[in-house]
Structures are given as C-alpha cells and as structure tokens.
Design an enzyme around this catalytic site. Structure first.
Site, PDB file in Angstrom:
ATOM      1  N   LYS A   9       5.796  91.640 -33.590  1.00  0.00           N
ATOM      2  CA  LYS A   9       6.898  90.829 -33.066  1.00  0.00           C
ATOM      3  C   LYS A   9       8.249  91.515 -33.336  1.00  0.00           C
ATOM      4  CE  LYS A   9       4.308  86.482 -33.519  1.00  0.00           C
ATOM      5  NZ  LYS A   9       4.295  85.104 -34.091  1.00  0.00           N
ATOM      6  N   TYR A  49       3.384  82.430 -24.044  1.00  0.00           N
ATOM      7  CA  TYR A  49       3.227  81.307 -24.981  1.00  0.00           C
ATOM      8  C   TYR A  49       3.190  79.952 -24.263  1.00  0.00           C
ATOM      9  CZ  TYR A  49       3.693  83.808 -29.485  1.00  0.00           C
ATOM     10  OH  TYR A  49       3.494  84.590 -30.605  1.00  0.00           O
ATOM     11  N   ASN A 112       7.083  86.008 -38.373  1.00  0.00           N
ATOM     12  CA  ASN A 112       5.890  86.324 -39.161  1.00  0.00           C
ATOM     13  C   ASN A 112       5.206  87.620 -38.704  1.00  0.00           C
ATOM     14  OD1 ASN A 112       4.843  85.357 -36.796  1.00  0.00           O
ATOM     15  ND2 ASN A 112       3.825  83.578 -37.688  1.00  0.00           N
ATOM     16  N   HIS A 115       1.318  88.843 -34.060  1.00  0.00           N
ATOM     17  CA  HIS A 115       0.544  87.851 -33.314  1.00  0.00           C
ATOM     18  C   HIS A 115      -0.859  88.401 -33.133  1.00  0.00           C
ATOM     19  CE1 HIS A 115      -0.968  85.376 -30.020  1.00  0.00           C
ATOM     20  NE2 HIS A 115      -1.380  86.520 -29.510  1.00  0.00           N
ATOM     21  N   GLU A 126      -4.661  87.143 -22.804  1.00  0.00           N
ATOM     22  CA  GLU A 126      -3.530  87.864 -23.401  1.00  0.00           C
ATOM     23  C   GLU A 126      -3.621  89.376 -23.166  1.00  0.00           C
ATOM     24  OE1 GLU A 126      -3.362  86.519 -27.458  1.00  0.00           O
ATOM     25  OE2 GLU A 126      -2.675  84.526 -26.857  1.00  0.00           O
TER      26      GLU A 126
HETATM   27  P1  RTP Z   1       0.468  83.699 -33.105  1.00  0.00           P
HETATM   28  O1  RTP Z   1       0.021  82.849 -31.931  1.00  0.00           O
HETATM   29  O2  RTP Z   1       1.877  84.254 -32.941  1.00  0.00           O
HETATM   30  O3  RTP Z   1      -0.536  84.742 -33.469  1.00  0.00           O
HETATM   31  O4  RTP Z   1       0.540  82.794 -34.408  1.00  0.00           O
HETATM   32  P2  RTP Z   1      -0.436  81.664 -34.862  1.00  0.00           P
HETATM   33  O5  RTP Z   1      -1.608  81.555 -33.929  1.00  0.00           O
HETATM   34  O6  RTP Z   1      -0.719  81.897 -36.304  1.00  0.00           O
HETATM   35  O7  RTP Z   1       0.487  80.393 -34.733  1.00  0.00           O
HETATM   36  P3  RTP Z   1       0.717  79.421 -33.476  1.00  0.00           P
HETATM   37  O8  RTP Z   1       0.437  78.042 -33.937  1.00  0.00           O
HETATM   38  O9  RTP Z   1      -0.020  79.929 -32.272  1.00  0.00           O
HETATM   39  O10 RTP Z   1       2.285  79.554 -33.268  1.00  0.00           O
HETATM   40  C1  RTP Z   1       2.813  80.625 -32.521  1.00  0.00           C
HETATM   41  C2  RTP Z   1       4.024  81.168 -33.214  1.00  0.00           C
HETATM   42  O11 RTP Z   1       5.092  80.222 -33.138  1.00  0.00           O
HETATM   43  C3  RTP Z   1       5.911  80.330 -34.304  1.00  0.00           C
HETATM   44  N1  RTP Z   1       5.899  79.039 -34.994  1.00  0.00           N
HETATM   45  N2  RTP Z   1       6.979  78.461 -35.405  1.00  0.00           N
HETATM   46  N3  RTP Z   1       8.823  76.637 -36.519  1.00  0.00           N
HETATM   47  C4  RTP Z   1       7.534  76.368 -36.587  1.00  0.00           C
HETATM   48  O12 RTP Z   1       7.089  75.378 -37.138  1.00  0.00           O
HETATM   49  C5  RTP Z   1       6.608  77.313 -35.988  1.00  0.00           C
HETATM   50  N4  RTP Z   1       5.300  77.191 -35.927  1.00  0.00           N
HETATM   51  C6  RTP Z   1       4.860  78.274 -35.292  1.00  0.00           C
HETATM   52  C7  RTP Z   1       5.314  81.426 -35.170  1.00  0.00           C
HETATM   53  O13 RTP Z   1       5.965  82.657 -34.827  1.00  0.00           O
HETATM   54  C8  RTP Z   1       3.869  81.422 -34.724  1.00  0.00           C
HETATM   55  O14 RTP Z   1       3.241  82.625 -35.047  1.00  0.00           O
HETATM   56 MG    MG Z   2      -1.432  81.403 -31.835  1.00  0.00          MG
END
Ligand code: RTP
Ligand code: MG
Length: 138
Positions: A9, A49, A112, A115, A126
């Site tokens: 990212k 997204y 973070n 992804h 994706e």
């Molecule tokens: P990713 O899709 O980026 O691999 O991450 P992930 O599955 O671990 O998390 P996801 O629930 O899919 O959320 C996508 C990305 O959104 C941001 N996020 N911000 N502010 C918040 O509460 C929050 N929650 C998620 C993070 O960058 C997350 O990786």
């Molecule tokens: Mg995710």
C-alpha cells in the site's frame, strides 16, 4: 498451486518497504509471478474495494489508497492465500502476531502496509483487476 494478489500500500512504498516485503515472501518460499508499480485513480481504488463501499471507513480508505504509488504482485504457492494472510498478520496491527508484516511495520488500522486476497474468488477477481494473462509468468 494457488495464486493470490498482494499489494504494498502507499504507506509501505513511501517508507521504502518494498524490498522488505518481497524478502519475506521469497524467504517463505512464495514465488512472485507478476509485479508492477502503479498509482490508483479514485475510480480504480473504488472498483478494487467495491465490497467495502458501505463501510464507514470507505472514504478514508480511498484517500489513503490513492495518496501515492502502490506495488501489485501475484504470488504463487501452496495455500498461498492463507500463507500470505499469515505473513501479513491481522488487519489491526495491535492484534497481529509477532513477526508479521503488519505487527512489524503498520502504524494504524488503515495504514497497514499490505493487502492480500482473502479467498479464491476474491483472488481471481483481484488478480484480473491488475494483470492480464500475458503479464503473469509462472
Ligand atoms: P486488506 O483487504 O487490505 O488485505 O485488509 P483486510 O482484509 O485485513 O481488512 P479489510 O476488512 O478487508 O479492510 C480493508 C482495509 O481497509 C482499512 N480499514 N480501515 N478504519 C478502520 O476501521 C478500517 N478497517 C479497515 C485497512 O487498510 C484494511 O486493510
Ligand atoms: Mg480484505
């Protein structure tokens, strides 16, 4: 053999963590079969997204993901979807296991560093979002 999409990212690219992330994949025996650097437009980030568009953090996530260049990769290996998620660690770095990319480098629940696709269906979507078949070299 399975494939998954990995993104470094904008925070990871800006902090010169490209090599560090790639090193972890290679050390873990994961093969990089495609790679490119790009700067997402708002529309491109929204399309990627789309599943999160009703979430309260969506607008902030769009601002972040378009704030600078990213690196997109296709990873290949046995169970690589789960393997990559394990190397990444939990979304919230405070809950991520020690030795994971997010535990070591994330600064925020949003910023973070990486992804990774979370299931075979999302991986297929994706990967095709970023790469055509000619760009993937096994
Ligand atoms: P990713 O899709 O980026 O691999 O991450 P992930 O599955 O671990 O998390 P996801 O629930 O899919 O959320 C996508 C990305 O959104 C941001 N996020 N911000 N502010 C918040 O509460 C929050 N929650 C998620 C993070 O960058 C997350 O990786
Ligand atoms: Mg995710």
């Amino acid at each position: 053999m399975e494939r998954t999409l990995s993104l470094i990212k904008p925070d990871g690219v800006a902090r010169n963590l490209i090599g560090e992330v790639i090193k972890r994949f290679e050390t873990a025996g994961i093969k990089i079969v495609a790679m490119k650097k790009l700067h997402l437009s708002r529309k491109q980030a929204e399309g990627f997204y789309a599943v999160h568009k009703e979430r309260p953090f969506f607008n902030s996530l769009m601002e972040f993901m378009t704030s600078g260049p990213i690196v997109a990769m296709v990873l290949e290996g046995e169970d690589v979807i789960a393997h990559n998620r394990k190397l990444m660690g939990a979304t919230n770095f405070k809950e991520a296991e020690e030795g994971t990319i997010r535990r070591d480098y994330a600064t925020d629940i949003e910023k973070n560093v990486v992804h990774g696709s979370d299931a075979p269906e999302t991986a297929a979507f994706e990967i095709s979002y970023f790469f055509n078949s000619m760009e993937i070299v096994g």
